[in-house]
Structures are given as structure tokens and as C-alpha cells.
Design a protein around this motif. Sequence first.
Motif, PDB file in Angstrom:
ATOM      1  N   LYS A 276       0.833  -1.207   0.000  1.00 14.75           N
ATOM      2  CA  LYS A 276       0.000   0.000   0.000  1.00 14.75           C
ATOM      3  C   LYS A 276       0.867   1.256   0.000  1.00 14.75           C
ATOM      4  CE  LYS A 276      -4.011  -2.111   2.191  1.00 14.75           C
ATOM      5  NZ  LYS A 276      -4.881  -2.166   3.366  1.00 14.75           N
ATOM      6  N   LEU A 277       1.966   1.229   0.757  1.00 20.23           N
ATOM      7  CA  LEU A 277       2.896   2.358   0.799  1.00 20.23           C
ATOM      8  C   LEU A 277       3.539   2.570  -0.569  1.00 20.23           C
ATOM      9  CD1 LEU A 277       4.314   4.486   2.569  1.00 20.23           C
ATOM     10  CD2 LEU A 277       6.013   2.753   3.116  1.00 20.23           C
ATOM     11  N   LEU A 278       3.946   1.490  -1.220  1.00 13.59           N
ATOM     12  CA  LEU A 278       4.515   1.595  -2.564  1.00 13.59           C
ATOM     13  C   LEU A 278       3.517   2.196  -3.543  1.00 13.59           C
ATOM     14  CD1 LEU A 278       6.450  -1.743  -3.086  1.00 13.59           C
ATOM     15  CD2 LEU A 278       7.386   0.549  -3.315  1.00 13.59           C
ATOM     16  N   MET A 279       2.275   1.746  -3.471  1.00 13.37           N
ATOM     17  CA  MET A 279       1.260   2.235  -4.404  1.00 13.37           C
ATOM     18  C   MET A 279       0.952   3.711  -4.177  1.00 13.37           C
ATOM     19  SD  MET A 279       0.936  -0.326  -6.306  1.00 13.37           S
ATOM     20  CE  MET A 279      -0.144   0.543  -7.402  1.00 13.37           C
ATOM     21  N   ALA A 280       1.118   4.192  -2.954  1.00 15.52           N
ATOM     22  CA  ALA A 280       0.851   5.596  -2.641  1.00 15.52           C
ATOM     23  C   ALA A 280       2.049   6.497  -2.931  1.00 15.52           C
ATOM     24  CB  ALA A 280       0.450   5.737  -1.176  1.00 15.52           C
ATOM     25  N   SER A 281       3.195   5.902  -3.243  1.00 15.68           N
ATOM     26  CA  SER A 281       4.410   6.688  -3.455  1.00 15.68           C
ATOM     27  C   SER A 281       4.374   7.385  -4.814  1.00 15.68           C
ATOM     28  CB  SER A 281       5.646   5.795  -3.367  1.00 15.68           C
ATOM     29  OG  SER A 281       5.800   5.046  -4.553  1.00 15.68           O
ATOM     30  N   PRO A 282       5.147   8.460  -4.965  1.00 17.20           N
ATOM     31  CA  PRO A 282       5.186   9.174  -6.241  1.00 17.20           C
ATOM     32  C   PRO A 282       6.132   8.526  -7.260  1.00 17.20           C
ATOM     33  CG  PRO A 282       6.574  10.292  -4.648  1.00 17.20           C
ATOM     34  CD  PRO A 282       5.899   9.158  -3.917  1.00 17.20           C
ATOM     35  N   TYR A 283       6.777   7.436  -6.878  1.00 16.14           N
ATOM     36  CA  TYR A 283       7.738   6.801  -7.771  1.00 16.14           C
ATOM     37  C   TYR A 283       7.039   5.992  -8.854  1.00 16.14           C
ATOM     38  CZ  TYR A 283      10.936   8.048  -4.073  1.00 16.14           C
ATOM     39  OH  TYR A 283      11.637   8.752  -3.146  1.00 16.14           O
ATOM     40  N   GLU A 284       7.695   5.923 -10.003  1.00 16.90           N
ATOM     41  CA  GLU A 284       7.184   5.103 -11.094  1.00 16.90           C
ATOM     42  C   GLU A 284       7.504   3.647 -10.772  1.00 16.90           C
ATOM     43  OE1 GLU A 284       8.338   4.312 -15.696  1.00 16.90           O
ATOM     44  OE2 GLU A 284       8.355   6.391 -15.016  1.00 16.90           O
ATOM     45  N   LEU A 285       6.486   2.808 -10.774  1.00 18.48           N
ATOM     46  CA  LEU A 285       6.654   1.401 -10.419  1.00 18.48           C
ATOM     47  C   LEU A 285       6.515   0.531 -11.653  1.00 18.48           C
ATOM     48  CD1 LEU A 285       4.400   1.328  -7.235  1.00 18.48           C
ATOM     49  CD2 LEU A 285       6.867   1.632  -7.330  1.00 18.48           C
ATOM     50  N   GLU A 286       7.184  -0.586 -11.617  1.00 18.70           N
ATOM     51  CA  GLU A 286       7.139  -1.531 -12.723  1.00 18.70           C
ATOM     52  C   GLU A 286       7.127  -2.932 -12.127  1.00 18.70           C
ATOM     53  OE1 GLU A 286      10.347  -3.139 -16.036  1.00 18.70           O
ATOM     54  OE2 GLU A 286      10.682  -1.233 -15.053  1.00 18.70           O
ATOM     55  N   VAL A 287       6.268  -3.801 -12.631  1.00 17.75           N
ATOM     56  CA  VAL A 287       6.238  -5.188 -12.179  1.00 17.75           C
ATOM     57  C   VAL A 287       6.967  -6.029 -13.204  1.00 17.75           C
ATOM     58  CG1 VAL A 287       4.776  -7.185 -11.706  1.00 17.75           C
ATOM     59  CG2 VAL A 287       4.069  -4.929 -10.959  1.00 17.75           C
ATOM     60  N   THR A 288       7.801  -6.924 -12.727  1.00 20.65           N
ATOM     61  CA  THR A 288       8.503  -7.839 -13.612  1.00 20.65           C
ATOM     62  C   THR A 288       8.454  -9.228 -13.013  1.00 20.65           C
ATOM     63  OG1 THR A 288      10.584  -8.372 -14.680  1.00 20.65           O
ATOM     64  CG2 THR A 288      10.732  -7.256 -12.565  1.00 20.65           C
ATOM     65  N   GLU A 289       8.325 -10.225 -13.858  1.00 20.94           N
ATOM     66  CA  GLU A 289       8.343 -11.596 -13.379  1.00 20.94           C
ATOM     67  C   GLU A 289       9.689 -12.245 -13.673  1.00 20.94           C
ATOM     68  OE1 GLU A 289       4.903 -13.931 -14.157  1.00 20.94           O
ATOM     69  OE2 GLU A 289       3.568 -12.271 -13.722  1.00 20.94           O
ATOM     70  N   GLU A 290      10.650 -11.427 -14.095  1.00 20.95           N
ATOM     71  CA  GLU A 290      11.993 -11.942 -14.305  1.00 20.95           C
ATOM     72  C   GLU A 290      12.544 -12.422 -12.978  1.00 20.95           C
ATOM     73  OE1 GLU A 290      14.699  -9.316 -16.356  1.00 20.95           O
ATOM     74  OE2 GLU A 290      13.004  -8.310 -17.279  1.00 20.95           O
ATOM     75  N   ASP A 291      13.373 -13.441 -13.023  1.00 16.19           N
ATOM     76  CA  ASP A 291      13.998 -13.928 -11.805  1.00 16.19           C
ATOM     77  C   ASP A 291      15.254 -13.103 -11.560  1.00 16.19           C
ATOM     78  OD1 ASP A 291      14.557 -15.382  -9.556  1.00 16.19           O
ATOM     79  OD2 ASP A 291      15.461 -17.057 -10.642  1.00 16.19           O
ATOM     80  N   LEU A 292      15.049 -11.907 -10.990  1.00 11.81           N
ATOM     81  CA  LEU A 292      16.168 -10.997 -10.742  1.00 11.81           C
ATOM     82  C   LEU A 292      17.003 -11.508  -9.583  1.00 11.81           C
ATOM     83  CD1 LEU A 292      14.039  -7.754 -11.028  1.00 11.81           C
ATOM     84  CD2 LEU A 292      15.563  -8.692 -12.753  1.00 11.81           C
ATOM     85  N   GLN A 293      18.296 -11.518  -9.773  1.00  7.70           N
ATOM     86  CA  GLN A 293      19.193 -12.011  -8.737  1.00  7.70           C
ATOM     87  C   GLN A 293      19.330 -10.970  -7.635  1.00  7.70           C
ATOM     88  OE1 GLN A 293      20.384 -15.174  -8.738  1.00  7.70           O
ATOM     89  NE2 GLN A 293      19.067 -15.355 -10.528  1.00  7.70           N
ATOM     90  N   PRO A 294      19.119 -11.361  -6.388  1.00  8.72           N
ATOM     91  CA  PRO A 294      19.237 -10.399  -5.290  1.00  8.72           C
ATOM     92  C   PRO A 294      20.678  -9.947  -5.112  1.00  8.72           C
ATOM     93  CG  PRO A 294      18.794 -12.598  -4.451  1.00  8.72           C
ATOM     94  CD  PRO A 294      18.716 -12.675  -5.935  1.00  8.72           C
TER      95      PRO A 294
END
Length: 171
Positions: A103-121
Motif C-alpha cells: 500500500k505504501l509503494l502504491m501511494a508513493s510518487p515513484y514510477e513502479l514496474e512489475v517484472t516476473e523476471e527472476d532478478l538475482q538479489p
Amino acid sequence: MALLLNTAHYKWYPVYTQPRAEKKAHQALCDKGIETYLPLQRKLKQWSDRKKWVEEPFLKSYLFVRITDHARPDVLMTKGVARFLYFSGQVATMPDRQMQDLKLLMASPYELEVTEEDLQPGEKVIIKAGPLKGLTGNMISYRSQKQLMLRIDSLGCSIVVNMAASLIDRF
């Protein structure tokens, strides 16, 4: 005190909806008195004759319900709801903290992007300033920009937030 005991049995569940039925399922669940959360993102859409701002579901075919175990059949009998998500053979639940973070992320002014890539931590970081202050995640190099990746394990996807490196610290 009985009220506290009752709310302790409520959990957040991710629910998979029929294709393009997120808003209708959300409304039908609300009409039943079920607490739901549908993260929406505002996007500018362009047609051949006009442009228009529309709110689209941030996570396609997903919404979240906060219910007791006994209410699961009622959710499944709602028009537009396809099924609950399973993780390791069990119905998946979302911790309250993770829902607050979403909910905090969704309320933020930052541009968000969802990815299903297996990004390495990478290196664990914490946001030190701005509306997302206090959130932790993993730093990744993605498209040659420094970005913060927050992993939502129950959904099997990553949320990538564009932000300046000066806003984060090592955790």
C-alpha cells in the motif's frame, strides 16, 4: 478483548481473478462486506483519436482479501474470482507488514514496474528518505540504472522502483 481475538484470525490472501475482471470482482467482494485491496495504477492511454488517463490494476488478475479461513468459500463464489493462490501446496497468505508495504509503494510518487523476471538479489538496502523511508529491499542493476527491488514472495514477482541512489543506505 474479544474484538482483538477475532481480528487475529483475519489474514490477507492473494486472489486470482478472471482475465480483466479485477475491478468487478473487487466491487462484488466489497458489496458482500469483505475487506479487499485492489492496487491500481494511473496510466495515460492513447487511442487513434484521443488520450485518456485510466486506472488499471497494478498486478494483472490479482486482488487481495482480508478474511478468516471460514470465509474462503464465500470469496470463491464471487463473480470474477477464479481461485486462491497456492504456495508449496497451501493457500498463500500475505503478512500484514507486506500488505502495508505494498500500500505504501502504491501511494508513493515513484514510477513502479512489475517484472516476473527472476532478478538475482544483490546487496540488502534500506530507504533512508522520502515517502518509502524504512522499507528494505535488494539493490540490482537493471537497464543500466540503479534501482531498488522489493520482492513479494507470495506472488512470485518483483516490484522495481526507480529512485536515486542517494536515497538508500546499506542495511
